[in-house]
Design a protein around this motif. Structure first.
Motif, PDB file in Angstrom:
ATOM      1  N   MET A 172       0.914  -0.574   0.344  1.00 33.36           N
ATOM      2  CA  MET A 172      -0.366  -0.427   0.000  1.00 33.36           C
ATOM      3  C   MET A 172       0.641   1.243   0.046  1.00 33.36           C
ATOM      4  SD  MET A 172      -2.957  -1.080   3.007  1.00 33.36           S
ATOM      5  CE  MET A 172      -3.523  -2.383   2.712  1.00 33.36           C
ATOM      6  N   LYS A 173       0.733   2.415  -1.246  1.00 31.26           N
ATOM      7  CA  LYS A 173       1.188   3.843  -0.873  1.00 31.26           C
ATOM      8  C   LYS A 173       0.442   4.100   0.061  1.00 31.26           C
ATOM      9  CE  LYS A 173       2.331   3.068  -6.123  1.00 31.26           C
ATOM     10  NZ  LYS A 173       2.418   3.970  -7.105  1.00 31.26           N
ATOM     11  N   GLY A 174       1.631   5.201   0.220  1.00 34.39           N
ATOM     12  CA  GLY A 174       1.318   6.159   1.525  1.00 34.39           C
ATOM     13  C   GLY A 174      -0.174   7.422   0.701  1.00 34.39           C
ATOM     14  N   TYR A 175      -0.291   8.102   2.069  1.00 36.48           N
ATOM     15  CA  TYR A 175      -1.846   8.568   1.407  1.00 36.48           C
ATOM     16  C   TYR A 175      -1.410   9.969   0.869  1.00 36.48           C
ATOM     17  CZ  TYR A 175      -5.917  11.294   1.473  1.00 36.48           C
ATOM     18  OH  TYR A 175      -6.720  12.305   1.630  1.00 36.48           O
ATOM     19  N   THR A 176      -1.621  10.319  -0.441  1.00 41.60           N
ATOM     20  CA  THR A 176      -1.555  11.798  -0.632  1.00 41.60           C
ATOM     21  C   THR A 176      -1.894  13.022  -0.788  1.00 41.60           C
ATOM     22  OG1 THR A 176      -2.265  11.467  -2.935  1.00 41.60           O
ATOM     23  CG2 THR A 176       0.096  10.469  -2.608  1.00 41.60           C
ATOM     24  N   GLY A 177      -3.114  12.782  -0.020  1.00 44.76           N
ATOM     25  CA  GLY A 177      -4.164  13.817   0.556  1.00 44.76           C
ATOM     26  C   GLY A 177      -5.215  14.542  -0.661  1.00 44.76           C
ATOM     27  N   SER A 178      -4.699  13.334  -1.898  1.00 40.58           N
ATOM     28  CA  SER A 178      -5.478  13.543  -2.932  1.00 40.58           C
ATOM     29  C   SER A 178      -6.670  12.954  -3.328  1.00 40.58           C
ATOM     30  CB  SER A 178      -4.759  13.910  -4.207  1.00 40.58           C
ATOM     31  OG  SER A 178      -4.542  15.029  -3.668  1.00 40.58           O
ATOM     32  N   LEU A 179      -7.411  13.187  -4.218  1.00 41.21           N
ATOM     33  CA  LEU A 179      -8.486  11.879  -4.637  1.00 41.21           C
ATOM     34  C   LEU A 179      -8.672  11.917  -6.366  1.00 41.21           C
ATOM     35  CD1 LEU A 179     -11.723  11.871  -2.628  1.00 41.21           C
ATOM     36  CD2 LEU A 179     -10.085  10.749  -2.398  1.00 41.21           C
ATOM     37  N   ASN A 180      -8.303  11.152  -6.995  1.00 36.61           N
ATOM     38  CA  ASN A 180      -7.913  10.688  -8.302  1.00 36.61           C
ATOM     39  C   ASN A 180      -9.229  11.317  -9.297  1.00 36.61           C
ATOM     40  OD1 ASN A 180      -7.896   9.837 -10.770  1.00 36.61           O
ATOM     41  ND2 ASN A 180      -7.555   7.818 -11.131  1.00 36.61           N
ATOM     42  N   PRO A 181      -8.593  12.457  -9.454  1.00 37.98           N
ATOM     43  CA  PRO A 181     -10.024  13.221 -10.494  1.00 37.98           C
ATOM     44  C   PRO A 181     -10.882  12.668 -11.621  1.00 37.98           C
ATOM     45  CG  PRO A 181      -8.340  13.880 -11.286  1.00 37.98           C
ATOM     46  CD  PRO A 181      -7.175  12.844  -9.876  1.00 37.98           C
ATOM     47  N   ALA A 182     -10.076  11.726 -12.337  1.00 35.96           N
ATOM     48  CA  ALA A 182     -11.147  10.542 -13.110  1.00 35.96           C
ATOM     49  C   ALA A 182     -12.002  10.272 -12.982  1.00 35.96           C
ATOM     50  CB  ALA A 182      -9.912  10.153 -14.376  1.00 35.96           C
ATOM     51  N   ILE A 183     -12.190   9.054 -11.561  1.00 37.28           N
ATOM     52  CA  ILE A 183     -13.444   8.795 -10.778  1.00 37.28           C
ATOM     53  C   ILE A 183     -13.999   9.869 -10.683  1.00 37.28           C
ATOM     54  CG2 ILE A 183     -13.445   7.285  -9.393  1.00 37.28           C
ATOM     55  CD1 ILE A 183     -11.014   5.986  -9.387  1.00 37.28           C
ATOM     56  N   THR A 184     -13.527  11.449  -9.486  1.00 38.21           N
ATOM     57  CA  THR A 184     -14.390  12.105  -9.278  1.00 38.21           C
ATOM     58  C   THR A 184     -15.649  12.643 -10.711  1.00 38.21           C
ATOM     59  OG1 THR A 184     -13.229  13.516  -8.996  1.00 38.21           O
ATOM     60  CG2 THR A 184     -13.340  11.983  -7.469  1.00 38.21           C
ATOM     61  N   ALA A 185     -14.396  13.231 -11.523  1.00 37.61           N
ATOM     62  CA  ALA A 185     -15.919  13.836 -12.490  1.00 37.61           C
ATOM     63  C   ALA A 185     -16.777  12.416 -12.884  1.00 37.61           C
ATOM     64  CB  ALA A 185     -14.689  14.308 -13.796  1.00 37.61           C
ATOM     65  N   GLN A 186     -16.672  11.411 -13.596  1.00 36.52           N
ATOM     66  CA  GLN A 186     -16.908  10.672 -13.480  1.00 36.52           C
ATOM     67  C   GLN A 186     -18.443   9.800 -13.112  1.00 36.52           C
ATOM     68  OE1 GLN A 186     -16.369   7.258 -16.050  1.00 36.52           O
ATOM     69  NE2 GLN A 186     -14.795   7.173 -15.193  1.00 36.52           N
ATOM     70  N   ILE A 187     -18.002   9.937 -11.470  1.00 30.86           N
ATOM     71  CA  ILE A 187     -19.539  10.571 -10.295  1.00 30.86           C
ATOM     72  C   ILE A 187     -19.948  11.471 -10.373  1.00 30.86           C
ATOM     73  CG2 ILE A 187     -20.259  10.329  -7.441  1.00 30.86           C
ATOM     74  CD1 ILE A 187     -19.046   7.539  -8.766  1.00 30.86           C
ATOM     75  N   ASP A 188     -19.091  12.929 -10.734  1.00 27.98           N
ATOM     76  CA  ASP A 188     -20.586  13.884 -10.576  1.00 27.98           C
ATOM     77  C   ASP A 188     -21.149  14.222 -12.158  1.00 27.98           C
ATOM     78  OD1 ASP A 188     -18.913  15.104  -8.093  1.00 27.98           O
ATOM     79  OD2 ASP A 188     -17.294  16.110  -9.043  1.00 27.98           O
ATOM     80  N   GLY A 189     -20.798  13.523 -13.152  1.00 28.85           N
ATOM     81  CA  GLY A 189     -21.499  14.218 -14.384  1.00 28.85           C
ATOM     82  C   GLY A 189     -22.705  12.587 -13.955  1.00 28.85           C
ATOM     83  N   HIS A 190     -22.946  12.151 -13.660  1.00 26.95           N
ATOM     84  CA  HIS A 190     -24.348  11.128 -13.181  1.00 26.95           C
ATOM     85  C   HIS A 190     -24.365  10.690 -11.854  1.00 26.95           C
ATOM     86  CE1 HIS A 190     -25.300   6.844 -15.335  1.00 26.95           C
ATOM     87  NE2 HIS A 190     -25.533   6.701 -14.269  1.00 26.95           N
ATOM     88  N   SER A 191     -26.024  11.240 -12.381  1.00 32.59           N
ATOM     89  CA  SER A 191     -26.859  11.544 -11.277  1.00 32.59           C
ATOM     90  C   SER A 191     -27.834  10.811 -10.452  1.00 32.59           C
ATOM     91  CB  SER A 191     -27.880  12.570 -11.839  1.00 32.59           C
ATOM     92  OG  SER A 191     -29.067  12.178 -11.406  1.00 32.59           O
ATOM     93  N   GLY A 192     -27.767  10.331  -9.745  1.00 35.27           N
ATOM     94  CA  GLY A 192     -27.853   9.314  -8.840  1.00 35.27           C
ATOM     95  C   GLY A 192     -27.127   8.052  -8.424  1.00 35.27           C
ATOM     96  N   ALA A 193     -25.885   9.072  -8.521  1.00 38.29           N
ATOM     97  CA  ALA A 193     -24.730   7.662  -8.278  1.00 38.29           C
ATOM     98  C   ALA A 193     -24.171   7.771  -7.381  1.00 38.29           C
ATOM     99  CB  ALA A 193     -23.802   7.656  -9.690  1.00 38.29           C
ATOM    100  N   THR A 194     -23.898   6.596  -6.674  1.00 33.80           N
ATOM    101  CA  THR A 194     -22.972   7.892  -5.033  1.00 33.80           C
ATOM    102  C   THR A 194     -21.291   7.053  -4.539  1.00 33.80           C
ATOM    103  OG1 THR A 194     -24.845   7.936  -3.955  1.00 33.80           O
ATOM    104  CG2 THR A 194     -22.344   7.817  -2.228  1.00 33.80           C
ATOM    105  N   LEU A 195     -20.403   7.720  -4.349  1.00 32.67           N
ATOM    106  CA  LEU A 195     -18.613   6.985  -4.582  1.00 32.67           C
ATOM    107  C   LEU A 195     -19.023   7.020  -3.286  1.00 32.67           C
ATOM    108  CD1 LEU A 195     -15.938   6.500  -6.097  1.00 32.67           C
ATOM    109  CD2 LEU A 195     -15.762   8.760  -6.033  1.00 32.67           C
ATOM    110  N   ALA A 196     -18.083   5.567  -2.587  1.00 32.61           N
ATOM    111  CA  ALA A 196     -17.231   5.188  -1.572  1.00 32.61           C
ATOM    112  C   ALA A 196     -15.963   5.551  -1.910  1.00 32.61           C
ATOM    113  CB  ALA A 196     -18.112   3.848  -0.958  1.00 32.61           C
ATOM    114  N   GLY A 197     -15.325   5.392  -1.154  1.00 30.24           N
ATOM    115  CA  GLY A 197     -14.021   5.414  -0.442  1.00 30.24           C
ATOM    116  C   GLY A 197     -13.274   4.355   0.129  1.00 30.24           C
ATOM    117  N   SER A 198     -12.322   3.620  -0.319  1.00 34.62           N
ATOM    118  CA  SER A 198     -12.442   2.058   0.532  1.00 34.62           C
ATOM    119  C   SER A 198     -10.904   2.418   1.331  1.00 34.62           C
ATOM    120  CB  SER A 198     -11.920   0.700  -0.363  1.00 34.62           C
ATOM    121  OG  SER A 198     -11.832  -0.577   0.655  1.00 34.62           O
TER     122      SER A 198
END
Length: 223
Positions: free
Chosen positions: A1-27
């Protein structure tokens, strides 16, 4: 496991933001144990779900400790989904229910009476979601669907780091008209659009979400 960088992958968050009704969870299991609290705080700040894999009796994989689950709840960080991964639920389910989390996701394969497990979870005030492993058919779980609030379709064997099997998205398509369906296991920016098209309303991502080196999604791959 890599150290936490304090950032989230924008390629994932942008897709979720653009899709109504979908909820994102971070494991948070995907980051080093020392970084799990920081990752959970970040998810809560972004109003995303915190997904905590609690793995029982597995010497190979160390999951999220129950003490952290209790701390997250005490500090009102959430919404919080505890995903139990165990051969037998035993007393671990009692402990999770006592923590008063928002959702408990439990494996169909680990309980003789899934409906009774769902009832216990509901009594604690939490949603009850059923996790279905790749080797289990949807036919086998049909009798439980009325007792749960949603189904988490596992795209890989729980606890492993395999590549997600796209053929399993057919299960999401079957479930979507009946009740909320989610996906977990190997979800990244390359297969997220397919998950959303299949009807996934709850998306769990770990390594890919917390990675800052993942490639961007091409426009043609968007939802």
């Amino acid at each position: 496991m890599k150290g936490y960088t304090g950032s989230l992958n924008p390629a994932i968050t942008a897709q979720i933001d653009g899709h109504s009704g979908a909820t994102l969870a971070g494991s948070i299991y995907a980051v080093a144990e020392s970084d799990q609290m920081a990752a959970a705080r970040h998810l809560a700040k972004e109003r995303l779900w915190i997904h905590a894999d609690v793995i029982v009796d597995d010497l190979t994989h160390r999951g999220v400790d129950l003490s952290l689950v209790r701390t997250l709840k005490d500090r009102r960080l959430g919404p919080l989904d505890v995903h139990l991964i165990a051969e037998e639920l035993d007393g671990t389910l009692d402990e999770v229910c006592a923590a008063k989390v928002d959702r408990v996701t439990f494996p169909f394969e680990s309980c003789a009476d899934p409906a009774a497990v769902a009832e216990q979870i509901h009594r604690s005030g939490a949603e009850a979601w059923l996790a279905v492993a790749p080797q289990t058919s949807l036919t086998a779980v049909q009798h439980v669907l009325e007792a749960v609030d949603g189904v988490l379709v596992m795209l890989i064997k729980p606890g492993s780091s395999d590549t997600a099997d796209p053929a399993l998205l057919a299960r999401v398509e079957q479930l979507a008209p009946v009740l909320p369906a989610g996906v977990d296991g190997g979800v990244d920016q390359t297969n997220l659009a397919a998950c959303l098209r299949a009807g996934a309303r709850y998306v769990v991502s770990g390594r890919a979400l917390f990675s800052t080196t993942a490639p961007a999604v091409l426009p043609s791959e968007g939802v």
